[in-house]
Design a protein around this motif. Structure first.
Motif, PDB file in Angstrom:
ATOM      1  N   GLY A 116     -50.500  68.757  91.629  1.00  0.00           N
ATOM      2  CA  GLY A 116     -50.776  69.761  90.603  1.00  0.00           C
ATOM      3  C   GLY A 116     -51.381  69.210  89.332  1.00  0.00           C
ATOM      4  N   PHE A 117     -52.031  68.043  89.398  1.00  0.00           N
ATOM      5  CA  PHE A 117     -52.611  67.421  88.215  1.00  0.00           C
ATOM      6  C   PHE A 117     -54.091  67.110  88.431  1.00  0.00           C
ATOM      7  N   ASP A 118     -54.853  67.166  87.357  1.00  0.00           N
ATOM      8  CA  ASP A 118     -56.278  66.836  87.380  1.00  0.00           C
ATOM      9  C   ASP A 118     -56.433  65.371  86.964  1.00  0.00           C
ATOM     10  N   LEU A 119     -56.796  64.515  87.909  1.00  0.00           N
ATOM     11  CA  LEU A 119     -56.969  63.093  87.622  1.00  0.00           C
ATOM     12  C   LEU A 119     -58.436  62.689  87.582  1.00  0.00           C
ATOM     13  N   ALA A 120     -59.288  63.605  87.116  1.00  0.00           N
ATOM     14  CA  ALA A 120     -60.704  63.272  86.970  1.00  0.00           C
ATOM     15  C   ALA A 120     -60.888  62.123  85.978  1.00  0.00           C
ATOM     16  N   GLY A 121     -60.024  62.048  84.985  1.00  0.00           N
ATOM     17  CA  GLY A 121     -60.105  60.955  84.023  1.00  0.00           C
ATOM     18  C   GLY A 121     -59.861  59.601  84.677  1.00  0.00           C
ATOM     19  N   ALA A 122     -58.945  59.555  85.641  1.00  0.00           N
ATOM     20  CA  ALA A 122     -58.699  58.314  86.372  1.00  0.00           C
ATOM     21  C   ALA A 122     -59.925  57.921  87.192  1.00  0.00           C
ATOM     22  N   ARG A 123     -60.578  58.907  87.791  1.00  0.00           N
ATOM     23  CA  ARG A 123     -61.804  58.612  88.551  1.00  0.00           C
ATOM     24  C   ARG A 123     -62.867  58.031  87.624  1.00  0.00           C
ATOM     25  N   ARG A 124     -63.035  58.619  86.442  1.00  0.00           N
ATOM     26  CA  ARG A 124     -64.044  58.123  85.502  1.00  0.00           C
ATOM     27  C   ARG A 124     -63.708  56.693  85.048  1.00  0.00           C
ATOM     28  N   PHE A 125     -62.425  56.413  84.830  1.00  0.00           N
ATOM     29  CA  PHE A 125     -62.009  55.056  84.460  1.00  0.00           C
ATOM     30  C   PHE A 125     -62.440  54.063  85.522  1.00  0.00           C
ATOM     31  N   LEU A 126     -62.193  54.397  86.784  1.00  0.00           N
ATOM     32  CA  LEU A 126     -62.516  53.485  87.884  1.00  0.00           C
ATOM     33  C   LEU A 126     -64.022  53.313  88.043  1.00  0.00           C
TER      34      LEU A 126
END
Length: 426
Positions: A127-137
């Protein structure tokens, strides 16, 4: 407070109130990790209040504050360390739980337990948006140089191995030689940890670099030169520092031509680490000889600016100048805003975990010694703060080693080395 179970050891949650800590304990949690910086919104309990609430509930507590767009590997590793230290299940929170889950997911990727392409789906399932984690990687995958930091807690110093991923060539920046002032014992644990990392990664050392003669720890540059054969370097104005301290130490035999290093860098000089281009910026203010190394998209600024919540470096050492430091900082801030800035110390304000990486943009926006003030205000602020600071406890010990490139005093006729401490000199 409702939490979301990630696995048997970790759940994430939004901002808890004071009563929630007792509920966490009742639900079987052993520890709380607060990943939220203080002051994000009115009425937020904050680190001090949360630590007290955790203690009252019998919970361990860690403070790992992050901003979503400014997460670094140091934050990820601090989150993992807090998890490892917990004696049971952990609930980690921020405002919504997203940053807490991001820290966990990024750690899983960095350690090879999750593929980068699976991060967003992992978040969506909870239930969380981890688009920020993708951008970090994505950003991290394209970064050069690679930077590995080693935090030395005794002096709060940060040492770096900076490597070119294409050629596996590297430089060591500001390494620490261990010294215990109570016993007079020296050791090489920190330097050996750097060498172990270099060996494990298959790197070749091209340079051993110091940003200035340090006043709070011994440099391991000479030891590492002997181990690797790599040339040592420092700023050309180290000769001014040598002349100044030659008088303080009453040291007639001290050579003040910088010949203790293999190369002395002047402002604007360039060099290479593998295929990476590097250049030198003269950055006086903290000392007469301080320099910044700009390597790819990274700048190693040591005692100029710290992380934004920690301000700037002191300028009250012999030869220091708050006005000169202001000008040096302005030159650093003229670099592209996405430039990564790596500081040489972190004193963990508020009891948070050690951090050492920021950006030019973050410094302009959030450093209270920089944002919204002019040179006159900075000089007044810096000088007033410096008057409240004690001299570093190893200053008189360290300088006589560091103005000789990290060489310890020569043995005397009994085979033992001795430091010389001038009395009433400062």
């Amino acid at each position: 407070m409702t939490s979301v179970k990630v696995n048997e050891l970790l759940s994430v949650a939004g901002q808890p109130d004071a009563a929630a800590f007792a509920a966490f304990a009742a639900d079987g949690f052993a520890a709380v990790i607060n990943a939220r910086p203080d002051g994000e919104e009115p009425g937020q309990p904050g680190n001090t209040a949360e630590k007290a609430s955790a203690a009252a509930a019998g919970l361990a507590y860690s403070f790992v504050p992050v901003k979503g767009t400014e997460i670094t590997e140091a934050d990820i590793r601090a989150f993992q360390a807090a998890m490892a230290e917990a004696k049971g299940p952990v609930v980690a929170h921020c405002k919504s739980g997203t940053r807490a889950l991001t820290l966990h997911a990024l750690g899983e990727v960095l350690d090879g337990r999750m593929k980068p392409g699976d991060v967003e789906a992992f978040g969506q399932n909870l239930g969380f948006d981890l688009a920020g984690a993708r951008r970090f990687l994505e950003k991290r995958a394209g970064q050069a140089p690679h930077v590995k930091a080693f935090f030395e807690p005794r002096t709060c110093s940060v040492q770096y191995v900076v490597s070119d991923p294409a050629t596996k060539r590297c430089a060591i920046i500001d390494p620490v030689l261990d010294f215990d002032e109570m016993s007079g014992a020296t050791a090489t644990a920190n330097a050996d940890a750097i060498l172990a990392h270099i060996e494990s990664e298959g790197l070749t050392v091209e340079w051993i670099l110091d940003t200035h003669p340090h006043a709070d720890h011994f440099s391991a540059a000479h030891y590492l030169h002997e181990k690797t054969g790599a040339p040592t370097a420092i700023g050309i104005h180290v000769t001014d520092v040598q002349k100044l301290w030659k008088e303080i130490y009453n040291w007639p035999a001290l050579k003040t031509d910088g010949s203790q290093w293999d190369r002395l860098f002047a402002d604007g000089d360039t060099f290479e680490i593998g295929a990476l281009k590097a250049r030198v910026m003269f950055s006086p203010g903290h000392t007469l000889a301080s320099i910044t190394y700009v390597i790819g998209d990274a700048a190693f600024v040591h005692d100029t600016v710290f992380t934004p919540d920690s301000g700037t470096a002191r300028t009250d050492f012999p030869g220091g100048s708050a006005a000169a430091l202001w000008q040096s900082i302005q030159a650093i801030l003229s670099l592209p805003e996405e430039t990564r800035l790596f500081s040489g110390h972190d004193y963990q304000p508020g009891g948070r975990h050690p951090r050492w990486e920021s950006t030019v943009a973050a410094q302009k926006r959030a450093n209270p010694h920089i944002a919204g003030i002019d040179e006159a205000a900075f000089v007044a602020l810096r000088q007033a703060r410096d008057r409240t600071l004690p001299k570093p406890k190893l200053m008189l010990h360290a300088l006589q080693v560091n103005i000789r490139g990290g060489r310890l005093p020569d043995p005397e006729e009994n085979g033992r080395r001795y430091l010389k401490i001038p009395l009433d000199a400062l």
